[in-house]
Design an enzyme around this catalytic site. Sequence first.
Site, PDB file in Angstrom:
ATOM      1  N   ARG A   1      22.827  -4.743  45.703  1.00 20.32           N
ATOM      2  CA  ARG A   1      23.607  -4.839  44.473  1.00 20.32           C
ATOM      3  C   ARG A   1      24.780  -5.789  44.729  1.00 20.32           C
ATOM      4  O   ARG A   1      25.224  -5.960  45.871  1.00 20.32           O
ATOM      5  CB  ARG A   1      24.157  -3.479  44.057  1.00 20.32           C
TER       6      ARG A   1
ATOM      7  N   HIS B   1      17.474   3.969  45.539  1.00 15.86           N
ATOM      8  CA  HIS B   1      17.322   4.753  44.309  1.00 15.86           C
ATOM      9  C   HIS B   1      17.166   6.230  44.657  1.00 15.86           C
ATOM     10  O   HIS B   1      16.335   6.594  45.490  1.00 15.86           O
ATOM     11  CB  HIS B   1      16.075   4.307  43.523  1.00 15.86           C
TER      12      HIS B   1
ATOM     13  N   TYR C   1       9.500  -1.200  38.057  1.00 15.35           N
ATOM     14  CA  TYR C   1       8.958  -2.431  38.623  1.00 15.35           C
ATOM     15  C   TYR C   1       7.438  -2.482  38.561  1.00 15.35           C
ATOM     16  O   TYR C   1       6.855  -3.564  38.571  1.00 15.35           O
ATOM     17  CB  TYR C   1       9.463  -2.616  40.062  1.00 15.35           C
TER      18      TYR C   1
ATOM     19  N   ARG D   1      18.059  -8.894  42.900  1.00 14.96           N
ATOM     20  CA  ARG D   1      17.606  -7.563  43.327  1.00 14.96           C
ATOM     21  C   ARG D   1      16.285  -7.211  42.633  1.00 14.96           C
ATOM     22  O   ARG D   1      15.366  -6.680  43.266  1.00 14.96           O
ATOM     23  CB  ARG D   1      18.701  -6.550  42.993  1.00 14.96           C
TER      24      ARG D   1
ATOM     25  N   HIS E   1      22.183  -9.339  39.673  1.00 10.79           N
ATOM     26  CA  HIS E   1      21.253  -8.219  39.767  1.00 10.79           C
ATOM     27  C   HIS E   1      19.796  -8.675  39.679  1.00 10.79           C
ATOM     28  O   HIS E   1      18.885  -7.973  40.134  1.00 10.79           O
ATOM     29  CB  HIS E   1      21.548  -7.196  38.667  1.00 10.79           C
TER      30      HIS E   1
ATOM     31  N   LYS F   1      25.727   3.399  45.792  1.00  7.88           N
ATOM     32  CA  LYS F   1      26.331   4.250  44.769  1.00  7.88           C
ATOM     33  C   LYS F   1      26.601   5.640  45.326  1.00  7.88           C
ATOM     34  O   LYS F   1      25.822   6.165  46.123  1.00  7.88           O
ATOM     35  CB  LYS F   1      25.401   4.345  43.555  1.00  7.88           C
TER      36      LYS F   1
END
Length: 314
Positions: free
Chosen positions: A162, A284, A293, A261, A258, A186
């Site tokens: 990110r 994730h 994806y 990514r 992004h 995150k």
Amino acid sequence: MTRPREAPKFVPAPGIAGGIDDFIAFLELEKGLSRNTCGSYEKDLLQFGDFLRRERRAGTWRDVRAEDLSAWLAELNADGVSARSAARKLSAVRALAKRLVASGARADDFSEIVSRPKVRAALPETLSVQEVSKILEMPDAGTPQGLRDRAMLELMYGSGLRASELCSLEIQAVNFEEGVLRVRGKGSKDRVVPVGRKALEALRDYLSENGRAKLAKPRTGSALFLSSWGKAISRKTLWALLQERVRRAGIDKKIHPHQLRHAFATHLLANGADLRVIQELLGHADIGTTQIYTAVERSRLADEHRRTHPRGQA
């Protein structure tokens, strides 16, 4: 002798604004969420709080009912707010409601029975391998900034970082011997990701005396990627330099960091990588986030079929 049962602890009902302030402090201090994430929560909750005071005359969070939340979502829809944005705002309210119950400020979760707006999954626009290659070839290796830009872009695409993760990297995060990188993602969760040969080469060139050393200033800390002022590079600067590289590469798309990514994930999937591996590399928490994806890859295959098959075109 049986002991008398203790009376439940009384927790005063927080006011609308005070409850939001307490919740944001909880997210920052106890959950470790970033300022940007907390700011997004706060913006959505303040909007709901304004509605409660303006339309529902609610003074505390104990006054709020499910129908109040439903009425707010209906107002958002009437004002033209997209289903995706409304769903995000509802998620913020639900997080606050759960916290109110957990802290004893409410006995029930007023958001529990409110339906989530139906959102169509939007496929992220991605870049082809050829387009990525063009962008990566743009930085001028004859300047410190060019060495930095090449290392940043190679690392974003090669490791699926990110923008915030890239900008917060420190020198010690890179392990050249093992070819890995320690990333803080995150929720302050760390993960270790592999770094490809091209990215390692670019990093070595950037960390030479012709790269980072020429950008560093007397008070420069341990940030890996530096601006021309010797400070950690910002996401705004990263976005601007990527736009310039895209323009010079002759790519007619609106590209943001992004998307490198996204390209990382879709190119891995196209070449046979396991979805669970991609989930771990991206950091994730939920496999459902990664599954978008697979839809991107199916969409790409369908487009290719329509473009190349004699019976595929309308």
